[in-house]
Design a protein around this motif. Structure first.
Motif, PDB file in Angstrom:
ATOM      1  N   LEU A 128      22.963 -64.505 -58.852  1.00  0.00           N
ATOM      2  CA  LEU A 128      23.250 -65.938 -58.855  1.00  0.00           C
ATOM      3  C   LEU A 128      23.832 -66.361 -57.509  1.00  0.00           C
ATOM      4  O   LEU A 128      23.417 -67.387 -56.938  1.00  0.00           O
ATOM      5  N   ASP A 129      24.772 -65.590 -56.992  1.00  0.00           N
ATOM      6  CA  ASP A 129      25.387 -65.926 -55.702  1.00  0.00           C
ATOM      7  C   ASP A 129      24.336 -65.979 -54.599  1.00  0.00           C
ATOM      8  O   ASP A 129      24.324 -66.901 -53.768  1.00  0.00           O
ATOM      9  N   GLU A 130      23.451 -65.001 -54.598  1.00  0.00           N
ATOM     10  CA  GLU A 130      22.413 -64.963 -53.567  1.00  0.00           C
ATOM     11  C   GLU A 130      21.439 -66.132 -53.721  1.00  0.00           C
ATOM     12  O   GLU A 130      20.980 -66.705 -52.727  1.00  0.00           O
ATOM     13  N   THR A 131      21.138 -66.483 -54.952  1.00  0.00           N
ATOM     14  CA  THR A 131      20.219 -67.596 -55.202  1.00  0.00           C
ATOM     15  C   THR A 131      20.828 -68.920 -54.757  1.00  0.00           C
ATOM     16  O   THR A 131      20.158 -69.750 -54.122  1.00  0.00           O
ATOM     17  N   LEU A 132      22.093 -69.130 -55.075  1.00  0.00           N
ATOM     18  CA  LEU A 132      22.758 -70.363 -54.656  1.00  0.00           C
ATOM     19  C   LEU A 132      22.798 -70.473 -53.134  1.00  0.00           C
ATOM     20  O   LEU A 132      22.579 -71.554 -52.562  1.00  0.00           O
ATOM     21  N   ALA A 133      23.061 -69.355 -52.453  1.00  0.00           N
ATOM     22  CA  ALA A 133      23.093 -69.365 -50.994  1.00  0.00           C
ATOM     23  C   ALA A 133      21.713 -69.697 -50.420  1.00  0.00           C
ATOM     24  O   ALA A 133      21.592 -70.424 -49.420  1.00  0.00           O
ATOM     25  N   ALA A 134      20.668 -69.179 -51.064  1.00  0.00           N
ATOM     26  CA  ALA A 134      19.313 -69.441 -50.577  1.00  0.00           C
ATOM     27  C   ALA A 134      18.888 -70.882 -50.847  1.00  0.00           C
ATOM     28  O   ALA A 134      18.115 -71.470 -50.069  1.00  0.00           O
ATOM     29  N   LEU A 135      19.380 -71.462 -51.930  1.00  0.00           N
ATOM     30  CA  LEU A 135      18.978 -72.829 -52.293  1.00  0.00           C
ATOM     31  C   LEU A 135      19.720 -73.886 -51.486  1.00  0.00           C
ATOM     32  O   LEU A 135      19.210 -75.009 -51.328  1.00  0.00           O
ATOM     33  N   ALA A 136      20.887 -73.562 -50.998  1.00  0.00           N
ATOM     34  CA  ALA A 136      21.717 -74.556 -50.306  1.00  0.00           C
ATOM     35  C   ALA A 136      20.965 -75.283 -49.189  1.00  0.00           C
ATOM     36  O   ALA A 136      20.998 -76.522 -49.123  1.00  0.00           O
ATOM     37  N   PRO A 137      20.285 -74.574 -48.279  1.00  0.00           N
ATOM     38  CA  PRO A 137      19.579 -75.298 -47.204  1.00  0.00           C
ATOM     39  C   PRO A 137      18.270 -75.946 -47.640  1.00  0.00           C
ATOM     40  O   PRO A 137      17.686 -76.734 -46.884  1.00  0.00           O
ATOM     41  N   LEU A 138      17.796 -75.622 -48.849  1.00  0.00           N
ATOM     42  CA  LEU A 138      16.509 -76.140 -49.320  1.00  0.00           C
ATOM     43  C   LEU A 138      16.652 -77.355 -50.224  1.00  0.00           C
ATOM     44  O   LEU A 138      15.651 -78.025 -50.530  1.00  0.00           O
ATOM     45  N   THR A 139      17.877 -77.646 -50.674  1.00  0.00           N
ATOM     46  CA  THR A 139      18.112 -78.701 -51.651  1.00  0.00           C
ATOM     47  C   THR A 139      19.133 -79.698 -51.122  1.00  0.00           C
ATOM     48  O   THR A 139      19.770 -79.491 -50.090  1.00  0.00           O
ATOM     49  N   GLU A 140      19.308 -80.761 -51.898  1.00  0.00           N
ATOM     50  CA  GLU A 140      20.338 -81.749 -51.625  1.00  0.00           C
ATOM     51  C   GLU A 140      21.234 -81.859 -52.856  1.00  0.00           C
ATOM     52  O   GLU A 140      20.767 -81.779 -53.995  1.00  0.00           O
ATOM     53  N   ASN A 141      22.527 -82.027 -52.622  1.00  0.00           N
ATOM     54  CA  ASN A 141      23.501 -82.209 -53.712  1.00  0.00           C
ATOM     55  C   ASN A 141      23.447 -81.086 -54.749  1.00  0.00           C
ATOM     56  O   ASN A 141      23.512 -81.330 -55.964  1.00  0.00           O
ATOM     57  N   LEU A 142      23.332 -79.860 -54.287  1.00  0.00           N
ATOM     58  CA  LEU A 142      23.295 -78.710 -55.186  1.00  0.00           C
ATOM     59  C   LEU A 142      24.648 -78.533 -55.866  1.00  0.00           C
ATOM     60  O   LEU A 142      25.689 -78.491 -55.214  1.00  0.00           O
ATOM     61  N   GLN A 143      24.629 -78.426 -57.197  1.00  0.00           N
ATOM     62  CA  GLN A 143      25.854 -78.242 -57.976  1.00  0.00           C
ATOM     63  C   GLN A 143      25.631 -77.152 -59.017  1.00  0.00           C
ATOM     64  O   GLN A 143      24.594 -77.141 -59.700  1.00  0.00           O
ATOM     65  N   LEU A 144      26.603 -76.267 -59.157  1.00  0.00           N
ATOM     66  CA  LEU A 144      26.601 -75.298 -60.249  1.00  0.00           C
ATOM     67  C   LEU A 144      27.325 -75.934 -61.426  1.00  0.00           C
ATOM     68  O   LEU A 144      28.521 -76.181 -61.381  1.00  0.00           O
ATOM     69  N   LEU A 145      26.589 -76.223 -62.495  1.00  0.00           N
ATOM     70  CA  LEU A 145      27.171 -76.870 -63.665  1.00  0.00           C
ATOM     71  C   LEU A 145      27.901 -75.879 -64.562  1.00  0.00           C
ATOM     72  O   LEU A 145      28.725 -76.286 -65.382  1.00  0.00           O
ATOM     73  N   GLY A 146      27.594 -74.596 -64.422  1.00  0.00           N
ATOM     74  CA  GLY A 146      28.282 -73.595 -65.220  1.00  0.00           C
ATOM     75  C   GLY A 146      27.532 -72.285 -65.232  1.00  0.00           C
ATOM     76  O   GLY A 146      26.296 -72.259 -65.178  1.00  0.00           O
ATOM     77  N   ALA A 147      28.272 -71.181 -65.265  1.00  0.00           N
ATOM     78  CA  ALA A 147      27.712 -69.840 -65.432  1.00  0.00           C
ATOM     79  C   ALA A 147      28.310 -69.261 -66.702  1.00  0.00           C
ATOM     80  O   ALA A 147      29.532 -69.275 -66.893  1.00  0.00           O
ATOM     81  N   TYR A 148      27.470 -68.732 -67.591  1.00  0.00           N
ATOM     82  CA  TYR A 148      27.922 -68.388 -68.931  1.00  0.00           C
ATOM     83  C   TYR A 148      27.071 -67.266 -69.498  1.00  0.00           C
ATOM     84  O   TYR A 148      26.095 -66.818 -68.883  1.00  0.00           O
ATOM     85  N   ALA A 149      27.446 -66.808 -70.680  1.00  0.00           N
ATOM     86  CA  ALA A 149      26.682 -65.765 -71.361  1.00  0.00           C
ATOM     87  C   ALA A 149      25.488 -66.385 -72.079  1.00  0.00           C
ATOM     88  O   ALA A 149      25.623 -67.383 -72.784  1.00  0.00           O
ATOM     89  N   LYS A 150      24.336 -65.809 -71.864  1.00  0.00           N
ATOM     90  CA  LYS A 150      23.117 -66.311 -72.495  1.00  0.00           C
ATOM     91  C   LYS A 150      23.242 -66.253 -74.008  1.00  0.00           C
ATOM     92  O   LYS A 150      23.696 -65.265 -74.582  1.00  0.00           O
TER      93      LYS A 150
END
Length: 289
Positions: free
Chosen positions: A247-269
């Motif tokens: 998840l951390d790596e994905t968020l870092a990769a998405l940051a320059p590709l998106t606008e207003n990126l927000q993590l709404l929550g990380a939880y158990a499936k």
């Protein structure tokens, strides 16, 4: 106290019990807006909010409510939707003249109800409320389409069980809370994100590729219109992963590709038995007063 949409005995209450336990106290709310406000204003410590159905699809206004409220997603519940035909004890099918329920529930049970063309179908605002009114008014000749919990709470008999036309009918609920009440999960396996994609050729494709390259499953991608920006959309994404580092790596990769990126929550499936999953149920993520 957990806010639910609907009345006592509703499917939202069943979902709240499934996640928090049978003794959880609930705060019924007439609308989803009221539900979100109850949590945001501190009248409830959490809420269980329907977000999508396996047949009807996504509840689009709820994605906007979630984004604007600033609440955190702390869990999810998958609930099988089984509709029952309920009536007062002693009533039989041949006694029924009217069937009351929410219009969606009546529609879900159309194949069964059409077998009784002499029954009058009466649309109401809630399945469980229809059952409650039968009990409170001791209404003979009237049945309600509602869930098993409504039968239990209002002491009604099940005249016919699982009368929904589509037996494999599931609703997914999100469990949401204020950021101060959300407890972090040590080993989350799912996350909900909000982002906007630049209005340029290939922008969304690059975002999806970045997710796939990190071994993350994009289990949900929902577009919602941006008010005031014609033909522009924001996206709600649900990601499933094996390790938090993904998840951390994905968020870092998405940051320059998106606008207003927000993590709404990380939880158990959540446990989704519609896919025959056998993982442990989601952990309780809140301590409720």
């Amino acid at each position: 106290m957990v806010a639910i949409q609907g009345f006592a005995g509703s499917f939202h209450q069943i979902a709240a019990r499934q996640h928090f336990g049978a003794d959880v106290a609930v705060l019924p709310c007439a609308t989803f807006t009221e539900l979100v406000q109850a949590v945001a204003q501190g009248r409830a410590r959490a809420a269980v909010m329907a977000i999508e159905n396996s047949i009807a699809g996504s509840i689009l206004p709820n994605y906007t409510l979630l984004r604007k409220a600033g609440l955190r997603v702390v869990g999810e519940v998958y609930l099988h939707i089984g509709q029952q035909l309920l009536a007062l004890p002693g009533q039989q099918l041949e006694d029924i003249r009217e069937v009351h329920s929410h219009p969606m529930a009546l529609l879900q049970c159309a194949d069964y109800l059409n077998q009784f063309p002499h029954w009058k179908l009466v649309e109401t605002e809630d399945t469980a409320l229809s059952a409650q009114r039968i009990r409170e008014g001791l209404r003979t000749g009237v049945a309600a389409v509602a869930g098993h919990l409504a039968a239990e709470l209002f002491e009604l008999n099940v005249l016919a069980a699982d009368i929904q036309s589509e037996k494999n009918n599931y609703t997914r609920f999100l469990v949401v809370a204020r950021p101060d009440d959300a407890q972090p999960v040590e080993q989350p396996t799912k996350a909900s994100l909000y982002f906007e994609a630049p209005h340029t050729t290939g922008s969304l494709a690059r975002i999806l590729t970045a997710v796939a390259e990190r071994g993350v499953n994009l289990s949900k991608l929902q577009s919602c219109p941006q008010p005031g920006r014609t033909w522009h959309y924001f996206f709600h994404a649900d990601l499933e992963f094996d390790a938090p580092t993904q998840l951390d790596e994905t968020l870092a990769a998405l940051a320059p590709l998106t606008e207003n990126l927000q993590l709404l929550g990380a939880y158990a499936k959540g446990l989704d038995d519609s896919k025959n999953l056998h993982s442990e149920p989601a952990k309780k993520l809140l301590t409720l007063a």
